[in-house]
Design a protein around this motif. Sequence first.
Motif, short mmCIF file in Angstrom:
data_model
loop_
_atom_site.label_atom_id
_atom_site.label_comp_id
_atom_site.label_asym_id
_atom_site.label_seq_id
_atom_site.Cartn_x
_atom_site.Cartn_y
_atom_site.Cartn_z
N LEU A 172 6.20 15.75 43.55
CA LEU A 172 5.46 14.95 42.57
C LEU A 172 4.36 15.78 41.91
O LEU A 172 4.10 15.63 40.71
CB LEU A 172 4.86 13.71 43.25
N GLU A 173 3.70 16.64 42.68
CA GLU A 173 2.65 17.50 42.12
C GLU A 173 3.23 18.47 41.09
O GLU A 173 2.64 18.67 40.01
CB GLU A 173 1.96 18.28 43.25
N LEU A 174 4.37 19.09 41.39
CA LEU A 174 4.98 20.02 40.44
C LEU A 174 5.44 19.29 39.18
O LEU A 174 5.23 19.77 38.06
CB LEU A 174 6.15 20.77 41.09
N LEU A 175 6.06 18.14 39.37
CA LEU A 175 6.51 17.38 38.21
C LEU A 175 5.33 16.97 37.34
O LEU A 175 5.41 17.02 36.10
CB LEU A 175 7.30 16.15 38.67
N GLY A 176 4.23 16.58 37.98
CA GLY A 176 3.03 16.20 37.24
C GLY A 176 2.44 17.35 36.45
O GLY A 176 1.76 17.14 35.44
N ALA A 177 2.68 18.59 36.91
CA ALA A 177 2.17 19.78 36.23
C ALA A 177 3.17 20.32 35.20
O ALA A 177 2.93 21.38 34.61
CB ALA A 177 1.85 20.86 37.25
N GLY A 178 4.27 19.62 34.99
CA GLY A 178 5.25 20.05 34.02
C GLY A 178 6.27 21.05 34.55
O GLY A 178 7.05 21.61 33.78
N ILE A 179 6.27 21.28 35.87
CA ILE A 179 7.26 22.17 36.48
C ILE A 179 8.54 21.36 36.74
O ILE A 179 8.48 20.30 37.37
CB ILE A 179 6.73 22.76 37.80
N ASP A 225 2.68 31.30 37.20
CA ASP A 225 1.27 31.10 36.85
C ASP A 225 0.96 29.62 36.61
O ASP A 225 -0.19 29.20 36.72
CB ASP A 225 0.92 31.90 35.59
N ALA A 226 1.99 28.84 36.26
CA ALA A 226 1.78 27.42 35.95
C ALA A 226 1.86 26.51 37.17
O ALA A 226 1.65 25.30 37.05
CB ALA A 226 2.81 26.98 34.91
N LEU A 227 2.17 27.06 38.34
CA LEU A 227 2.22 26.23 39.55
C LEU A 227 0.86 25.55 39.76
O LEU A 227 -0.18 26.18 39.58
CB LEU A 227 2.58 27.07 40.77
N PRO A 228 0.86 24.28 40.12
CA PRO A 228 -0.41 23.53 40.17
C PRO A 228 -1.35 24.03 41.27
O PRO A 228 -0.92 24.40 42.36
CB PRO A 228 0.05 22.09 40.44
N ARG A 229 -2.63 23.97 40.98
CA ARG A 229 -3.66 24.39 41.93
C ARG A 229 -3.67 23.50 43.17
O ARG A 229 -4.15 23.92 44.23
CB ARG A 229 -5.04 24.35 41.28
N SER A 230 -3.13 22.31 43.07
CA SER A 230 -3.10 21.40 44.23
C SER A 230 -2.30 21.99 45.38
O SER A 230 -2.49 21.59 46.54
CB SER A 230 -2.54 20.04 43.82
N LEU A 231 -1.40 22.95 45.09
CA LEU A 231 -0.64 23.60 46.16
C LEU A 231 -1.55 24.38 47.10
O LEU A 231 -1.16 24.69 48.23
CB LEU A 231 0.42 24.53 45.58
N MET A 232 -2.74 24.72 46.65
CA MET A 232 -3.68 25.46 47.49
C MET A 232 -4.19 24.61 48.64
O MET A 232 -4.78 25.13 49.60
CB MET A 232 -4.85 25.98 46.66
N GLN A 233 -3.96 23.31 48.57
CA GLN A 233 -4.46 22.41 49.60
C GLN A 233 -3.46 22.13 50.71
O GLN A 233 -3.79 21.47 51.69
CB GLN A 233 -4.87 21.06 48.95
N VAL A 234 -2.22 22.63 50.57
CA VAL A 234 -1.21 22.38 51.61
C VAL A 234 -1.18 23.57 52.56
O VAL A 234 -1.67 24.66 52.23
CB VAL A 234 0.19 22.14 50.99
N PRO A 235 -0.64 23.40 53.75
CA PRO A 235 -0.60 24.51 54.71
C PRO A 235 0.17 25.71 54.16
O PRO A 235 1.23 25.56 53.56
CB PRO A 235 0.10 23.91 55.93
#
Length: 406
Positions: A172-179, A225-235
């Motif tokens: 859902l995070e990637l889809l929300g970022a247009g990935i 480069d377009a991967l969402p910054r929210s991925l930094m919050q997962v393990p």
Amino acid sequence: MDTPTHRNTGIWTEREQLEYFDSSEFTELLVGIVAPMGLAEATVTLAELHHRPGAGVSGVYAASNGTASLYLGATAEKLETVPEGCVRLENPRGTITIWLHPADPLLPGLRLATTPELVEQAWGVGRVLDELRTLAYRPLRRAVMLARFDDGSELFLKVLRKDAALLHHKHLELLGAGIPAPVPAGEPVDQVLAFRRATGQPLAEDLMHSPGLPLEPAKIIGLLDALPRSLMQVPARPAWSDRLGWYGHAAQTALPERAEDIGTMLGCLARLLENAHRGPLAPSHGDFYEANLFVSQGEITGVLDIDSAGPGYLVDDLACFLGHLAVLPDLDPRYAKVTEHFETYAAAFTEELTARGIGADGLYARTAAVVLSLVAGARDESNPGWRAIAETRLRLVGELLARAER
């Protein structure tokens, strides 16, 4: 399924596990296990063998007596708990756990994903299931099923050990970022996630058939480069180069006659990686290569297998892409042009990384680590030429090391 046990008095090395799981001694033992299941005088054959470095060896076996058949799973990995219905064998070499497929001890959702009536009930939404096919199965790790319904629609069912909710969140995070990640078909059910088919075709297909470069390097770098910054919050999960020792051990287990050479390569790689600048921590795919990218007319239309997505390094994603690219020509002669494509991608990635203060030595060393991780994966009981493929991959490691040391 009770079976006599023997005291475990030895050390169960992974090399011994590979040899035993591929032996007639073990398949004959399995013949005795399936006999009371209505398969008297059955023939048992090894279907797949999987070696997870540092954990152990697992196998899938087909049993048939000509009129009925079934599959068994077996593992030498240490399991904290063994579910009811499994057989646990102790012999002088070590412990083996055996189960009747799909009762995988660590994949509780496998029964759901492999039972047509249950799949239709969970994801049919009024549709009739026409086909249910296994695309991939790694015992104790994961499985992927293809479900095709009577209206022509398809779903891919990914069976996980754990963290299905986290993977759903990543999508859902990637889809929300247009990935263009695959779209989930609802929430997870018993650690099973259903996804709709991505558009386009695998980049691997375009690499095989396209007359020119099917995907520009800039499109690859732009996607990462377009991967969402929210991925930094997962393990975070380790990159291939972070598990260099494990994969080196697996390569030595697969090719014991080359153990000394592989050890020398490991030493060189370790020194190079220790001194090579990795760049800043950033959102990362974690398993980035041609089979996990779908394309159409030079554009990326699908990004698959984001299980490992999280904090990581751009250089590792690019090295993963190059490492898998390097081994393609040896898999099929139709990948002959990929050798040229490799040079194009490597030059473009080197230029981009250099602009970011990351040297080519680190890129090539990490690419070598990825190829080294694929050496043991060449083992294929159905292909008598697998050793030649493993040797070719080992040669590629040496060539990449030479580039890193320039």
